[in-house]
Write a protein that holds these residues in place. Structure first.
Motif, mmCIF file in Angstrom:
data_model
loop_
_atom_site.group_PDB
_atom_site.id
_atom_site.type_symbol
_atom_site.label_atom_id
_atom_site.label_comp_id
_atom_site.label_asym_id
_atom_site.label_seq_id
_atom_site.Cartn_x
_atom_site.Cartn_y
_atom_site.Cartn_z
ATOM 1 N N ALA A 83 -7.307 -6.506 -6.439
ATOM 2 C CA ALA A 83 -6.189 -5.627 -6.113
ATOM 3 C C ALA A 83 -5.524 -6.103 -4.826
ATOM 4 C CB ALA A 83 -6.672 -4.201 -5.953
ATOM 5 N N GLU A 84 -4.242 -5.879 -4.771
ATOM 6 C CA GLU A 84 -3.479 -6.324 -3.608
ATOM 7 C C GLU A 84 -3.958 -5.607 -2.352
ATOM 8 O OE1 GLU A 84 1.094 -5.980 -2.229
ATOM 9 O OE2 GLU A 84 0.729 -6.656 -4.278
ATOM 10 N N ILE A 85 -4.082 -6.340 -1.283
ATOM 11 C CA ILE A 85 -4.556 -5.786 -0.023
ATOM 12 C C ILE A 85 -3.391 -5.087 0.671
ATOM 13 C CG2 ILE A 85 -5.507 -6.332 2.236
ATOM 14 C CD1 ILE A 85 -6.869 -8.730 0.904
ATOM 15 N N VAL A 86 -3.617 -3.849 1.067
ATOM 16 C CA VAL A 86 -2.577 -3.072 1.730
ATOM 17 C C VAL A 86 -2.655 -3.341 3.226
ATOM 18 C CG1 VAL A 86 -1.713 -0.747 2.170
ATOM 19 C CG2 VAL A 86 -2.701 -1.315 -0.047
ATOM 20 N N LYS A 87 -1.527 -3.671 3.801
ATOM 21 C CA LYS A 87 -1.454 -3.963 5.233
ATOM 22 C C LYS A 87 -1.583 -2.654 6.019
ATOM 23 C CE LYS A 87 1.983 -5.252 8.614
ATOM 24 N NZ LYS A 87 3.367 -5.627 8.805
ATOM 25 N N GLN A 88 -2.457 -2.657 7.006
ATOM 26 C CA GLN A 88 -2.613 -1.498 7.876
ATOM 27 C C GLN A 88 -2.175 -1.892 9.277
ATOM 28 O OE1 GLN A 88 -6.591 0.030 7.830
ATOM 29 N NE2 GLN A 88 -6.213 1.260 6.012
ATOM 30 N N THR A 89 -1.418 -1.022 9.896
ATOM 31 C CA THR A 89 -0.951 -1.270 11.251
ATOM 32 C C THR A 89 -1.368 -0.094 12.119
ATOM 33 O OG1 THR A 89 0.973 -2.400 10.336
ATOM 34 C CG2 THR A 89 1.069 -1.828 12.658
ATOM 35 N N PHE A 106 7.293 0.752 17.718
ATOM 36 C CA PHE A 106 7.275 0.654 16.257
ATOM 37 C C PHE A 106 8.092 -0.535 15.767
ATOM 38 C CE2 PHE A 106 5.943 5.161 16.399
ATOM 39 C CZ PHE A 106 4.831 5.047 15.614
ATOM 40 N N GLN A 107 9.187 -0.824 16.456
ATOM 41 C CA GLN A 107 9.990 -1.985 16.068
ATOM 42 C C GLN A 107 9.233 -3.285 16.344
ATOM 43 O OE1 GLN A 107 13.635 -2.564 18.212
ATOM 44 N NE2 GLN A 107 14.437 -4.005 16.702
ATOM 45 N N GLN A 108 8.546 -3.378 17.478
ATOM 46 C CA GLN A 108 7.779 -4.573 17.813
ATOM 47 C C GLN A 108 6.602 -4.780 16.872
ATOM 48 O OE1 GLN A 108 6.743 -4.074 21.922
ATOM 49 N NE2 GLN A 108 8.738 -4.740 22.674
ATOM 50 N N SER A 109 6.013 -3.688 16.385
ATOM 51 C CA SER A 109 4.879 -3.810 15.468
ATOM 52 C C SER A 109 5.326 -4.158 14.055
ATOM 53 C CB SER A 109 4.058 -2.526 15.459
ATOM 54 O OG SER A 109 4.818 -1.483 14.891
ATOM 55 N N GLY A 110 6.629 -4.095 13.772
ATOM 56 C CA GLY A 110 7.131 -4.459 12.456
ATOM 57 C C GLY A 110 7.148 -3.322 11.458
ATOM 58 N N HIS A 136 -2.484 5.713 16.052
ATOM 59 C CA HIS A 136 -1.935 6.159 14.770
ATOM 60 C C HIS A 136 -1.974 4.972 13.813
ATOM 61 C CE1 HIS A 136 -0.459 9.931 16.510
ATOM 62 N NE2 HIS A 136 -0.100 9.209 17.560
ATOM 63 N N ILE A 137 -2.535 5.188 12.614
ATOM 64 C CA ILE A 137 -2.699 4.105 11.640
ATOM 65 C C ILE A 137 -1.726 4.327 10.486
ATOM 66 C CG2 ILE A 137 -4.296 2.996 10.039
ATOM 67 C CD1 ILE A 137 -6.538 3.843 11.961
ATOM 68 N N PHE A 138 -1.014 3.245 10.140
ATOM 69 C CA PHE A 138 -0.031 3.295 9.062
ATOM 70 C C PHE A 138 -0.408 2.278 8.002
ATOM 71 C CE2 PHE A 138 2.000 4.548 12.989
ATOM 72 C CZ PHE A 138 2.623 5.734 12.640
ATOM 73 N N LYS A 139 -0.301 2.680 6.730
ATOM 74 C CA LYS A 139 -0.627 1.795 5.612
ATOM 75 C C LYS A 139 0.659 1.321 4.955
ATOM 76 C CE LYS A 139 -5.061 3.910 4.751
ATOM 77 N NZ LYS A 139 -5.891 4.670 3.845
ATOM 78 N N GLY A 140 0.734 0.021 4.702
ATOM 79 C CA GLY A 140 1.907 -0.556 4.040
ATOM 80 C C GLY A 140 3.127 -0.501 4.934
ATOM 81 N N GLU A 141 4.278 -0.197 4.325
ATOM 82 C CA GLU A 141 5.531 -0.066 5.067
ATOM 83 C C GLU A 141 5.993 1.384 4.948
ATOM 84 O OE1 GLU A 141 8.361 -2.992 3.846
ATOM 85 O OE2 GLU A 141 6.910 -4.606 3.983
ATOM 86 N N VAL A 146 7.506 9.453 7.085
ATOM 87 C CA VAL A 146 6.046 9.310 7.200
ATOM 88 C C VAL A 146 5.671 8.977 8.641
ATOM 89 C CG1 VAL A 146 4.068 7.920 6.466
ATOM 90 C CG2 VAL A 146 5.759 8.674 4.787
ATOM 91 N N ILE A 147 6.467 8.117 9.288
ATOM 92 C CA ILE A 147 6.173 7.758 10.678
ATOM 93 C C ILE A 147 6.277 8.993 11.570
ATOM 94 C CG2 ILE A 147 7.031 6.458 12.672
ATOM 95 C CD1 ILE A 147 7.781 4.217 10.748
ATOM 96 N N ILE A 148 7.320 9.778 11.379
ATOM 97 C CA ILE A 148 7.510 10.968 12.223
ATOM 98 C C ILE A 148 6.383 11.964 11.983
ATOM 99 C CG2 ILE A 148 8.988 12.973 12.601
ATOM 100 C CD1 ILE A 148 11.388 11.104 12.148
ATOM 101 N N GLU A 149 6.025 12.203 10.736
ATOM 102 C CA GLU A 149 4.950 13.142 10.441
ATOM 103 C C GLU A 149 3.618 12.682 11.033
ATOM 104 O OE1 GLU A 149 5.154 16.174 9.043
ATOM 105 O OE2 GLU A 149 7.322 15.823 9.051
#
Length: 155
Positions: A83-89, A106-110, A136-141, A146-149
């Motif tokens: 399965a495709e690996i989901v990028k976590q930031t 957030f812009q610098q982290s992509g 704060h951990i974010f999955k995918g893009e 979602v970022i605000i929440e």
């Protein structure tokens, strides 16, 4: 210690070392003169192994291809793709940062391409003082919503 004991110890040590070396190397004694040796004539005939057979170029190529095919068949087949690996930031928001600095992070982290959209959305909702510090951990893009929440919830 006397000289006599020194020379005796040295001599016995050299002799003992030479004997041990001979045992280690397993030197075989040369054949004795009086013993009978087996002649080649008394040995049974040996069949010529396939290795000594001479091949034509075509036969050689054919055998080579067969051996290569056997070796390729021994190699395990690759497994089905996983399965495709989901990028976590992960973004760490330090205490006391204002919303513009957070958007810049957030812009610098992509995570976002357009910082003004996130900045205006935070200000429009009146959440500039509600941003929580921590990791704060974010999955995918993630989307802007979602970022605000995520950043207004406790990490």
């Amino acid at each position: 210690m006397s000289k006599k004991m020194f020379w005796n110890g040295l001599g016995f040590g050299l002799i003992g070392g030479a004997l041990l070396l001979q045992l280690m190397l397993g030197v075989q004694s040369p054949p004795s003169v009086g013993k009978e040796t087996v002649s080649k004539e008394s040995q049974p005939p040996v069949e010529t192994p396939e290795i000594s057979k001479k091949y034509t170029q075509a036969e050689f190529d054919q055998k080579l291809q067969a051996r290569l095919k056997e070796e390729v068949d021994k190699i395990p087949k690759p497994e089905a793709p996983k399965a495709e690996i989901v990028k976590q930031t992960a973004v760490y928001i330090t205490p006391g940062l204002n919303s513009d600095k957070v958007v810049e992070m957030f812009q610098q982290s992509g995570l976002i391409n357009e910082p003004t959209a996130l900045s205006t959305e935070i200000k429009k909702r009146g959440l500039t003082s509600s941003i929580r510090s921590g990791v704060h951990i974010f999955k995918g893009e993630p989307s802007v919503d979602v970022i605000i929440e995520t950043i207004i919830r406790k990490p």
